[in-house]
Design an enzyme around this catalytic site. Structure first.
Site, PDB file in Angstrom:
ATOM      1  CE1 TYR A 197     115.399 156.237  81.116  1.00 18.18           C
ATOM      2  CE2 TYR A 197     113.999 156.147  79.186  1.00 18.18           C
ATOM      3  CZ  TYR A 197     114.148 156.218  80.558  1.00 18.18           C
ATOM      4  OH  TYR A 197     113.028 156.277  81.360  1.00 18.18           O
TER       5      TYR A 197
ATOM      6  CG  HIS B  51     113.708 161.592  83.645  1.00 14.97           C
ATOM      7  ND1 HIS B  51     114.668 161.043  82.821  1.00 14.97           N
ATOM      8  CD2 HIS B  51     113.156 160.545  84.301  1.00 14.97           C
ATOM      9  CE1 HIS B  51     114.693 159.735  82.969  1.00 14.97           C
ATOM     10  NE2 HIS B  51     113.789 159.407  83.873  1.00 14.97           N
TER      11      HIS B  51
END
Length: 315
Positions: A48, A134
């Site tokens: 992010y 992830h």
């Protein structure tokens, strides 16, 4: 640790300038609104904003008692300096940040440990509570899980983290993680929502059978369900016409019961006993407060029955 402080968690992708830039002051205001609304679970990732989300979250939490909050981050993408990218934005990944680092896939034991160490540095924390692998399916699912999950289990066994799992929008990845016997928690992104209940096939039954907790993320499917009148992205892209039609039909039924579409979207996953929290992002403090109010609202059971009877959600 299959429990989470819920039912509302803040997803921190926006803090990494997802889609649009946000100042440090704006990011702090979003986090302050979350804290004031009672949110105590914060989810972030190196992905992010190339670490920006973790840095901003860590700066905010530095002023909060460590025992009062839960943080999850993710592993699988290492951030490697890339000076050649400093003059452009990370638009390929939809983050409005300088592309002065590049993401390198690494699900090895050394890579997972290094990823966590780097995250702790950015967060300014001695530990995080949860680490998810992830998007392993975007690399190579079987090898990623075969090395990454045991690596996370080792960190858990050492007491470095309290819980481990996988965060993904792939039901195949999530189901494989659930069957592994290693995962404590799964972050199910966009696959148990008003518009997509594909996690009902294998993922949620496995989680219930194995007492694996679920954090339901992307409950607005990237924004289409975030407003009373459906608009915006669906799964990070333009909404297909048929999906938009279905979303409008669901919104119309919700309106008949005096419930707006975002309220129904937030409440929907919490009906399953495996779901411990819903994870939603926010670009402004008011979005946080509004979603907190929506989760505090009462949704009549008849709404779900009607949506099911009309074939708009699965049983």
């Amino acid at each position: 640790m299959a429990s989470l402080p819920g039912p509302f968690a803040l997803g921190a992708a926006n803090l990494g300038n997802l889609y649009a830039p946000m100042s440090d002051e704006q990011a702090h205001a979003v986090l302050e609104a979350a804290w004031d609304s009672g949110i105590r679970y914060f989810d972030t990732a190196p992905h992010y904003g190339l670490g920006l989300s973790e840095r901003r979250l860590g700066a905010f939490l530095a002023g909060k008692p460590r025992a009062e909050f839960v943080v999850s981050t993710k592993a699988g993408r290492l951030l490697v300096p890339d000076p050649a990218g400093a003059g452009r934005l990370d638009e390929a990944n939809q983050f409005a940040v300088p592309a002065d680092h590049r993401r390198v896939w690494d699900f090895s034991a050394d890579g997972v440990r290094r990823s966590l160490d780097d995250s702790l540095t950015r967060l300014g924390l001695d530990s995080v509570d949860v680490v998810y692998l992830h998007d392993p399916e975007e690399y190579d699912l079987d090898p990623a899980l075969a090395s990454g999950l045991p690596a996370l289990a080792g960190l858990r066994d050492e007491g470095v983290v309290r819980a481990v799992g996988v965060g993904s929008k792939s039901v195949a990845a999530l189901a494989a993680a659930a069957r592994s016997g290693i995962a404590d928690l799964l972050m199910v992104a966009g696959r148990f929502t008003l518009l997509d209940q594909s996690a009902l096939d294998e993922v949620l039954p496995e989680c219930r059978a194995r007492s694996i907790g679920v954090a339901a993320a992307s409950v607005f499917n990237s924004g289409l369900l975030a407003t009373p009148e459906p608009a915006g992205r669906y799964d990070y892209a333009a909404a297909p016409p048929d999906v938009l039609v279905t979303a409008r039909e669901i919104a119309a039924v919700c309106a008949e019961f005096g419930v707006d579409l975002p309220t129904a979207a937030l409440h929907f996953p919490l009906r399953d006993p495996a779901v411990r929290a819903v994870v939603a992002g926010a670009a402004t403090p008011e979005e946080v407060r509004q979603n907190a109010r929506r989760l505090a609202a009462t949704v009549p059971a008849e709404l779900w029955t009607t949506l099911r009877d009309k074939g708009l959600i699965r049983a």
